[in-house]
Design a protein around this motif. Structure first.
Motif, PDB file in Angstrom:
ATOM      1  N   THR A  43       0.813  -1.201   0.000  1.00  0.00           N
ATOM      2  CA  THR A  43       0.000   0.000   0.000  1.00  0.00           C
ATOM      3  C   THR A  43       0.855   1.263   0.000  1.00  0.00           C
ATOM      4  O   THR A  43       1.969   1.280   0.525  1.00  0.00           O
ATOM      5  N   VAL A  44       0.349   2.315  -0.612  1.00  0.00           N
ATOM      6  CA  VAL A  44       0.984   3.624  -0.488  1.00  0.00           C
ATOM      7  C   VAL A  44      -0.013   4.633   0.092  1.00  0.00           C
ATOM      8  O   VAL A  44       0.247   5.823   0.095  1.00  0.00           O
ATOM      9  N   ASP A  45      -1.136   4.129   0.578  1.00  0.00           N
ATOM     10  CA  ASP A  45      -2.171   5.000   1.129  1.00  0.00           C
ATOM     11  C   ASP A  45      -1.746   5.493   2.517  1.00  0.00           C
ATOM     12  O   ASP A  45      -1.390   4.693   3.380  1.00  0.00           O
ATOM     13  N   HIS A  46      -1.778   6.793   2.708  1.00  0.00           N
ATOM     14  CA  HIS A  46      -1.273   7.342   3.964  1.00  0.00           C
ATOM     15  C   HIS A  46      -2.052   6.821   5.167  1.00  0.00           C
ATOM     16  O   HIS A  46      -1.489   6.662   6.245  1.00  0.00           O
ATOM     17  N   LYS A  47      -3.340   6.526   4.983  1.00  0.00           N
ATOM     18  CA  LYS A  47      -4.129   6.064   6.126  1.00  0.00           C
ATOM     19  C   LYS A  47      -3.716   4.657   6.530  1.00  0.00           C
ATOM     20  O   LYS A  47      -3.553   4.359   7.717  1.00  0.00           O
ATOM     21  N   ARG A  48      -3.534   3.801   5.527  1.00  0.00           N
ATOM     22  CA  ARG A  48      -3.092   2.445   5.852  1.00  0.00           C
ATOM     23  C   ARG A  48      -1.701   2.461   6.464  1.00  0.00           C
ATOM     24  O   ARG A  48      -1.417   1.750   7.422  1.00  0.00           O
TER      25      ARG A  48
ATOM     26  N   ARG B 295      -5.385  14.575  -0.453  1.00  0.00           N
ATOM     27  CA  ARG B 295      -5.784  13.197  -0.735  1.00  0.00           C
ATOM     28  C   ARG B 295      -4.721  12.192  -0.351  1.00  0.00           C
ATOM     29  O   ARG B 295      -4.990  11.010  -0.237  1.00  0.00           O
ATOM     30  N   ASP B 296      -3.496  12.654  -0.201  1.00  0.00           N
ATOM     31  CA  ASP B 296      -2.447  11.746   0.263  1.00  0.00           C
ATOM     32  C   ASP B 296      -1.266  12.600   0.691  1.00  0.00           C
ATOM     33  O   ASP B 296      -1.322  13.829   0.636  1.00  0.00           O
ATOM     34  N   MET B 297      -0.209  11.928   1.100  1.00  0.00           N
ATOM     35  CA  MET B 297       1.023  12.650   1.402  1.00  0.00           C
ATOM     36  C   MET B 297       1.640  13.141   0.098  1.00  0.00           C
ATOM     37  O   MET B 297       1.256  12.715  -0.994  1.00  0.00           O
ATOM     38  N   ALA B 298       2.643  14.002   0.230  1.00  0.00           N
ATOM     39  CA  ALA B 298       3.286  14.533  -0.967  1.00  0.00           C
ATOM     40  C   ALA B 298       3.989  13.427  -1.732  1.00  0.00           C
ATOM     41  O   ALA B 298       3.977  13.411  -2.958  1.00  0.00           O
ATOM     42  N   PHE B 299       4.630  12.486  -1.025  1.00  0.00           N
ATOM     43  CA  PHE B 299       5.364  11.404  -1.692  1.00  0.00           C
ATOM     44  C   PHE B 299       4.872  10.068  -1.146  1.00  0.00           C
ATOM     45  O   PHE B 299       5.445   9.524  -0.203  1.00  0.00           O
ATOM     46  N   PRO B 300       3.792   9.534  -1.721  1.00  0.00           N
ATOM     47  CA  PRO B 300       3.189   8.327  -1.140  1.00  0.00           C
ATOM     48  C   PRO B 300       4.142   7.135  -1.138  1.00  0.00           C
ATOM     49  O   PRO B 300       4.162   6.356  -0.192  1.00  0.00           O
ATOM     50  N   ARG B 301       4.973   6.994  -2.183  1.00  0.00           N
ATOM     51  CA  ARG B 301       5.866   5.829  -2.227  1.00  0.00           C
ATOM     52  C   ARG B 301       6.986   5.973  -1.210  1.00  0.00           C
ATOM     53  O   ARG B 301       7.363   5.007  -0.541  1.00  0.00           O
ATOM     54  N   LEU B 302       7.505   7.197  -1.101  1.00  0.00           N
ATOM     55  CA  LEU B 302       8.523   7.449  -0.087  1.00  0.00           C
ATOM     56  C   LEU B 302       7.957   7.137   1.302  1.00  0.00           C
ATOM     57  O   LEU B 302       8.640   6.611   2.177  1.00  0.00           O
TER      58      LEU B 302
ATOM     59  N   VAL C  16      10.813  14.517   5.871  1.00  0.00           N
ATOM     60  CA  VAL C  16      10.803  15.233   4.594  1.00  0.00           C
ATOM     61  C   VAL C  16       9.393  15.223   4.008  1.00  0.00           C
ATOM     62  O   VAL C  16       8.870  16.238   3.547  1.00  0.00           O
ATOM     63  N   ASN C  17       8.771  14.054   4.086  1.00  0.00           N
ATOM     64  CA  ASN C  17       7.457  13.883   3.504  1.00  0.00           C
ATOM     65  C   ASN C  17       6.414  14.771   4.188  1.00  0.00           C
ATOM     66  O   ASN C  17       5.590  15.407   3.532  1.00  0.00           O
ATOM     67  N   ILE C  18       6.468  14.815   5.516  1.00  0.00           N
ATOM     68  CA  ILE C  18       5.468  15.618   6.236  1.00  0.00           C
ATOM     69  C   ILE C  18       5.650  17.086   5.892  1.00  0.00           C
ATOM     70  O   ILE C  18       4.667  17.816   5.647  1.00  0.00           O
ATOM     71  N   ILE C  19       6.900  17.532   5.849  1.00  0.00           N
ATOM     72  CA  ILE C  19       7.125  18.947   5.528  1.00  0.00           C
ATOM     73  C   ILE C  19       6.598  19.258   4.135  1.00  0.00           C
ATOM     74  O   ILE C  19       5.862  20.240   3.937  1.00  0.00           O
ATOM     75  N   ALA C  20       6.953  18.394   3.172  1.00  0.00           N
ATOM     76  CA  ALA C  20       6.487  18.645   1.799  1.00  0.00           C
ATOM     77  C   ALA C  20       4.966  18.596   1.739  1.00  0.00           C
ATOM     78  O   ALA C  20       4.336  19.399   1.039  1.00  0.00           O
ATOM     79  N   THR C  21       4.363  17.670   2.481  1.00  0.00           N
ATOM     80  CA  THR C  21       2.908  17.573   2.476  1.00  0.00           C
ATOM     81  C   THR C  21       2.280  18.857   3.010  1.00  0.00           C
ATOM     82  O   THR C  21       1.347  19.407   2.414  1.00  0.00           O
TER      83      THR C  21
END
Lengths: 199, 284, 370, 567
Positions: D38-43, D118-125, D196-201
């Motif tokens: 999964t790359v869904d931020h909630k999961r 709808r998701d984080m900035a970098f879902p795969r990261l 990094v992801n949270i900041i970008a998000t």
């Protein structure tokens, strides 16, 4: 929140502009990397002159002028290639990019020659003394970043030569270029610390 | 980023949302990287397997996002979200048409506190210097008491030593004096409007007397060298001087309107009698 | 050096080193204030009163030397301030919770919304700043008083070396080397004779801590630290290593004997003698000198000159072995030599695989090293 | 609360697969696989939280073993070696495998919902970060087993602070210390990626109208935390690389025999270690910032001051590390400097506490479980702050450093403040993530037992420290006056253990039997409550647009909106 906007509807056509996530992400990464380098640089500075045995930096280090010039000028060439891809001039882009990679490779070759000389001729390894430990760690950490950057740029170059890297990807290239600029700036710090202050 | 990048999850047509497709490459990459590190404590074979996984995963990952991110369309299910609350009414503070706002109604600008602090701090210098001059014939005596014997770590200073001029004593004293005067001035600017009447009485006399009293009982511990030599009469006098000057400067500054039509009680947030009665009325 | 009539306390070389209630300048206010401080401290610390009698408790609230005493006074002052802050803030919070609890679960009304108040917020920013200023100035004074205290001429110098997991004490001026049990002369308030400790480490970081005498200071390899104590009353003061240093960190115990001048002189004389030579235990000595014991231990006047382990020249003058892991009796000594892991699993002393006879002999020999 | 009734638990992520399809084994495998890829931020947020709760139980069990060992003097329940491993692993696990992942789990789940993305900035990261953290934790625990397979069989036993030169090959042979460094480097990369992801998000994914000063405080604090993480976790990684260079390549960074300095490690560790405390506690503040206003029914008091105080704490926290080093023999001036900088932390922290009290003041407080935990947090954090002031007073620290007083102090922060807020957050967002309410009755049991156990344990520990008991000792002498107090501490530990088990039971059973929650069970004000519970995989059908800090207030009170007054 400005007083002007209070109590008013956000006009539908008013642009809602947010910074690009790629740039924000790369800038964040650079902040983190800076902290990483800071620790190694601080360790290097702290241990200057504290080695119990030789060789000392003054005895064995030579200032890598050519490599430094090459690396620093690669910031200029990558900026030209950024400019080129933004304006859709793909051949110029590939040319400047190749120049950047070439300059980076010259820098790395210089480092390799330097290390070879230090290890074989001067007998300085990472185990020799504190200077050896801190020197190879700091310069090696930077070199790792250069290699990482060079690999990314090479992949882009190969794709560009295969016409698989269209101008629409300029934003992504800008992010990679940002990283490359960072690697250059770090070298200025490393150079100052290792070859100017530490020698 | 290009415009379609700006909102990576934008829906092309209604009813479908494009979301990043699930992918195994991140977990493979993570596992490979872990194996690489673990090979240091295990054996090189683990590391080789790790490197292979990392390379494969990186290639796979790049192919996922290059040239375009791999998306899958998720059908949107109509779901009417209705935002409601049982608490439909809002209690009001009845003193104004503005129900919810900032406290207090009008107040001295913050700058007035700073001005008061500076003025009081300058005024305070005179009795202090006078005290040094009268008792030790040295204008530096009071300065050094605060800065040198007080904060700098002069060991066992003699009275003559304190009465002489010292750079360290001077600058430490100036810093302490300036910082504390500014802070107390700020406090005056903030607190005086809460006692709307007699700002001079409160800020000029009552507060300095309280402050002197507190210092009198604890100063011997904070700073015995200082406490041994202090003349409390003079000290209280200079505090009063500060208080009156600072209070006057603050009180003379025109008040500015904040959008907070509340009495002191509500302003402090401590007392809410009016508030409560309003609520109860509303509840009925 | 000054004599202070007020409370009979003399603090050498430091005018600012003054204990609570001991100054002549304000004798009326200070004792009362002190009583109030102590009361405040005791009310939140019932353990102190209960522990008042037991001298083996390393209680920082029962200081017996100037550094510990100054820290104690400062502690009371800080407790007073923090206690007051706690009373005010927790009180406000409690009042808020009780007073503004929801009385009616089915209510349809929201309370008035208030977003903030610059004035109030400014006030509760400035007041803490002022409290911090007071706390800082007080703290800085005590830091300087303890840390930068000048060293008087008559001070005793002891070098403390931390080892995994024991203490080595060297008295360079007296030519004494001993272990685990530090002997220092009492430093009565009217004739102070402080002891200055130079702290070194032979391996990893340790920390010297005897709470009733002073705060702790670390022993760090390749880095020299100093601290000082001036115990006012003779007696035994317990402490232990306070920095995790490996498997048996817990059994790196520390005993400080504060001796009266006569006791101390006698102890010094005894320690300066070479080791006892008792022909009846020569077999044991031979075992000691032929087995690996001598590689690590030193016994003055014999072939044993090792320095990895404690100096055993006057082993029996110490009341514990294995850095306090057990009492120093021949039976314990024998068990310890036979299998160090029995008392201290992880101690660096190996089990030497001696025969029972050899064990008896070497124990008998060691037991003569008074 | 919604009146919807349903007997089946909803799928936890809101994709529309049917529950019944899961029954067959291939379907189960598919379902499991869908969680791995999964790359869904909630999961991923849920994975983070479940992973942390698992390790919370593990590290909690270690704590119980530690307390059994210390309950009586001269105990032989654990050997010194095993005890040293347990306290090292307890500390390392709680900080790196429980605290950080669970707090980043909250960020992962809540931040995109709160900012209307709808998701984080970098879902795969995001997925990569989670799996790095997860594999790092597994590598650390593999040392218990793996040591036996590859080298000396043991777990790290050098303390979670791993002071040099105890970690050098000479003093720590075998691979235990390597496992410690390697595992934390791996999970550190994960943490860096998340930050990094949270900041970008937060910078790049906010919905229309959500300016920085309209962001919920929760999101604001996570921005601060992520920034702090960037400059905090990297120094640790750097120091651990140096350690590995020493251990594997024969370097001399911390080799005191070759002129290296043990203090350099101590400095580097605390340059990481102190801000790390704020990395953990700021998310706790973030949770309190959401819950306290909602359950007091008032807007947060002094929003700009709260933002400023958070940013202030971030900067000040970078300049206080040496207050962990008052005993290493720094000069008196250096000591005084760090006393001052440490005390300054008290000022923004004080502002926060006052603002929370002012938020409650004049409100209408509902004592549901999330709020109970937040109120416990307020009292305990106040005490933790005051004991922190005591420890910042260097001379007091010379006595109290490395004593049980310090243990008590930082457990007051880590448990009394952070764990309490984590529980509050779990009770608060559980209905959003699962569509079910957690049992209020069990929640109250959990709260009261936990509070009682907490105070029995950690209040008592302060006295042990004052009586001279050092930390990290596996046993103690019976004549020191510590016996009764240690027994009391251990009893408290057991009570806390029972409370946590009640929580775990509640957590699992409520998923199947809890009341159906509805979209907005707490009558709250931030965007995550406008979507369904659990939210659909795309979060929001149409992208929200906000005009104030409390968009749901504006919708609920269209005639008395926030945006008319904010500014």
């Amino acid at each position: 929140m400005s007083t002007a906007s209070r109590g008013m509807d956000l006009p539908a056509e008013q642009a809602w502009k947010l910074p690009s996530r790629g740039r924000v992400g790369m800038l964040s990464l650079i902040i983190g990397e800076s902290a990483l380098f800071t620790i190694f640089v601080v360790a290097y500075i702290f241990y200057i002159g504290k080695s119990l045995t030789g060789p000392t930096p003054a005895q064995v280090l030579e200032v890598p002028i050519l490599g430094t010039i090459c690396l620093l000028s690669s910031s200029f060439t990558i900026w030209r290639s950024e400019h080129a891809i933004e304006h859709g001039r793909m051949r110029a882009f590939a040319g400047w990019l190749a120049a950047t990679i070439l300059l980076g490779v010259i820098f790395m070759a210089g480092t390799a020659i330097e290390w070879h000389k230090l290890i074989v001729q001067d007998g300085l390894t990472i185990r020799t003394n504190l200077f050896g430990t801190t020197f190879y760690s700091l310069v090696g950490l930077h070199a790792t970043h250069v290699i990482l950057g060079l690999s990314m740029l090479s992949v882009v170059l190969v794709l560009a030569l295969l016409d698989r890297f269209p101008a629409s990807q300029s934003e992504r290239f800008a992010v990679i270029a940002l990283y490359w600029h960072f690697v250059d700036v770090v070298w200025v710090v490393v150079f100052t610390v290792v070859y100017v202050i530490g020698r | 980023m290009s415009s379609e990048e700006k909102n990576p999850h934008a829906s092309e047509n209604t009813g479908v949302v494009a979301l990043p497709a699930n992918t195994a490459w991140p977990v493979v990459l993570a596992f490979g990287a872990t194996l690489c590190f673990a090979s240091l404590v295990m054996n090189p074979g683990v590391g080789i397997a790790g490197i292979v996984l990392v390379v494969v995963a990186l290639v796979g990952w790049v192919r996922q996002i290059f040239p375009h991110e791999h998306h899958e369309d998720v059908p949107m299910v109509a779901h009417a979200t209705i935002v409601t609350t049982a608490r439909t009414e809002v209690g009001r503070i009845q003193l104004s048409e503005v129900q919810r706002s900032y406290l207090p109604i009008e107040s001295y600008p913050i700058a007035s506190g700073i001005k008061g602090g500076i003025a009081g701090g300058i005024a305070m210098i005179f009795p202090a210097v006078l005290f040094g001059w009268l008792t030790q014939h040295s204008i530096w005596y009071a300065v050094n008491l605060l800065g040198g014997a007080g904060a700098a770590y002069w060991t066992n200073p003699t009275t003559a030593y304190i009465a002489a001029f010292h750079w360290s004593g001077l600058w430490i004293a100036v810093v302490i004096h300036a910082v504390i005067c500014l802070l107390v001035g700020l406090l005056y600017g903030a607190l005086l409007p809460m006692w709307p009447r007699h700002p001079i009485l409160l800020g000029g006399i009552l507060a300095p007397v309280l402050w002197t009293g507190v210092l009198h009982s604890v100063l011997w511990f904070i700073n015995p060298a200082f406490a041994n030599r202090i003349a409390w009469g003079w000290f209280a006098a200079s505090q009063l001087f500060f208080g009156i000057v600072a209070g006057l400067v603050v009180a003379r500054t025109g008040k500015i309107q904040t959008r907070q039509p509340l009495p002191f009680a509500l302003r402090m947030g401590i007392e809410a009698k009016e508030l409560m009665s309003t609520e109860q009325e509303d509840e009925k | 050096m000054r004599k202070n009539e007020g409370g009979g306390s003399v603090v050498w070389g430091l005018s600012q080193v003054r204990q609570v209630g001991r100054s002549a300048v304000r004798p009326v206010v200070r004792p009362a204030f002190r009583a109030w401080l102590v009361l405040a401290a005791l009310s939140i610390f019932p353990g102190v009163a209960a522990a008042e009698s037991a001298s083996s408790i390393p209680n920082m609230m029962r200081p017996e030397a100037t550094p510990a005493h100054q820290i104690f006074s400062l502690t009371l002052f800080v407790l007073l301030i923090t206690g007051a802050i706690f009373a005010v803030v927790a009180g406000l919070l409690t009042v808020a919770i009780i007073r503004f609890r929801s009385r009616n679960s089915g209510t349809t009304i929201e309370p008035p919304q208030i977003y903030g108040s610059t004035q109030v917020e400014l006030a509760w920013t400035v007041v803490p700043v002022l409290i911090v200023a007071v706390l800082f100035l007080t703290t800085a004074r005590i830091i300087f008083a303890i840390q930068d205290a000048p060293k008087p001429k008559n001070a005793l110098d002891v070098t403390v070396v931390g080892h995994q997991f024991w203490w080595e004490f060297r008295y360079p001026a007296l030519g004494i080397v001993t272990a685990n049990e530090l002997h220092v002369p009492v430093s009565p308030v009217d004739h102070p004779q402080p002891t200055f400790l130079k702290l070194l480490s032979a391996d990893v970081i340790h920390s010297f801590w005897v709470p009733r005498l002073a705060g702790k200071t670390d022993l760090i390899p390749n880095h020299v630290n100093t601290m000082w104590i001036d115990p006012h009353k003779p007696g035994l003061y317990l402490g232990q290593c306070a920095q995790f240093c490996g498997a048996q960190h817990a059994m790196m115990l520390l005993r400080v004997y504060v001796d009266t001048p006569t006791e101390y002189a006698a102890w010094v004389r005894n320690q300066q003698k070479p080791a006892a030579q008792d022909p009846t235990v020569a077999a044991g000595r031979t075992v000691f000198e032929t087995q690996a014991c001598m590689n690590c231990h030193r016994i003055a006047g014999t072939a044993a000159t090792g320095t990895f382990g404690p100096d055993l020249t006057h082993l029996m003058s110490r009341s514990t072995i294995a850095s306090g892991a057990t009492t120093n009796t021949p039976e314990h000594l024998r068990e310890w030599i036979k299998d160090p892991a029995h008392y201290k699993d992880g101690a660096l002393m190996p089990a030497m695989q001696l025969s029972d006879q050899q064990l008896d002999q070497v124990t008998a020999y060691l037991a003569t090293l008074k | 609360m919604s009146n919807l009734q349903s007997d089946l638990p909803m799928p936890i992520h809101g994709t529309l697969e049917s529950d019944k399809a899961r029954r067959s084994s291939t379907a189960l495998l598919e379902w499991l696989q869908s969680w791995v890829v999964t790359v869904d931020h909630k999961r991923l947020g849920i994975l983070y939280i479940l992973y942390s709760i698992f390790f919370l139980l593990v590290a909690g069990a270690e704590a119980i073993f530690i307390r059994i060992q210390l309950a009586i003097p001269n105990n032989h329940f654990l050997t010194a070696e095993v005890y040293n491993r347990f306290f090292t692993m307890h500390g390392t696990t709680m900080v790196f495998l429980v605290g950080m992942p669970i707090l980043f789990g909250f960020a992962n789940y809540v931040v995109p919902l709160q900012i209307g993305a709808r998701d984080m900035a970098f879902p795969r990261l995001n997925a990569l970060s989670f799996w790095l953290t997860a594999f790092g934790g597994m590598l650390l625990y593999f040392s218990f087993l793996g040591g036996g397979l590859y080298g000396a069989g043991n777990a790290p036993d050098v303390g979670w602070f791993a002071y040099a030169p105890l970690t050098a090959r000479t003093f720590s042979p075998g691979n235990a210390t390597d496992y410690w460094a390697l595992a934390l480097i791996v999970s550190g990369f994960g943490t860096l990626g998340t930050a990094v992801n949270i900041i970008a998000t937060i910078f790049s994914m906010r919905c229309r109208g959500m300016t920085l000063m309209r962001m919920p405080l929760f999101t604001w604090l996570y921005l601060v935390v992520s920034g702090l993480t960037l400059v905090t976790i990297t120094p640790l990684t750097a120091a651990q690389f140096m350690l590995l260079i020493d251990r594997y390549l024969g370097g001399h960074f911390f080799d005191t025999q070759a002129g290296g300095s043990a203090l350099v490690w101590v400095h580097f560790f605390w340059i990481f270690g102190h801000p790390e405390v704020y990395v953990l506690v700021l998310p706790a503040f973030a949770i309190a910032n959401e819950i306290i206003p909602v359950f007091s029914r008032k807007a947060i008091f002094g929003y700009p001051a709260m933002v400023a105080a958070s940013v202030g704490i971030m900067f000040v926290s970078l300049g206080v590390w040496a207050h962990h080093m008052f005993t290493v023999g720094m000069t008196s001036v250096t000591n005084a400097f760090f006393v001052l900088s440490t005390m300054l932390v008290g000022i923004p922290t004080g502002i926060k506490i006052f603002n929370w009290i002012a938020t409650i003041w004049g409100g209408r407080v509902r004592f549901q479980t999330p709020m109970l935990f937040c109120l416990g947090f307020l009292y305990q954090f106040l005490i933790a702050g005051l004991t922190g002031i005591m420890l910042s007073v260097a001379p007091m620290d010379w006595q109290l450093h490395n004593s049980y007083f310090v243990i008590a102090h930082f457990h007051y922060v880590l448990v009394g403040a952070i764990v309490f807020c984590i529980f509050a957050g779990l009770y608060y967002w559980y209905p959003k993530a699962t569509g079910r309410m957690m049992s209020e009755r069990l929640g109250k049991w959990h709260f009261w037992l936990f509070v009682i156990g907490f105070h029995i344990t950690f209040d008592t520990m302060h006295f042990l420290g004052i009586l001279g008991m050092p930390r990290s000792i596996y046993t103690y002498q019976p004549d020191r006056g510590w016996n009764t107090l240690n027994m009391v501490v251990s009893i408290g530990g057991f009570i806390q253990g029972i409370a946590v088990l009640i929580f775990a039971y509640n957590f699992i059973v409520s998923y199947f039997r809890g009341d159906v929650a509805g979209d907005d069970p707490w009558d709250a004000w931030t965007l995550e409550w406008t979507t369904t519970s659990p939210p659909p995989v795309y979060n929001f059908g149409e992208e929200p647009e906000v005009r104030s800090r409390r968009p749901l207030w504006d919708l609920k009170h269209p005639h008395d909106t926030d945006w008319e007054y904010e500014g």
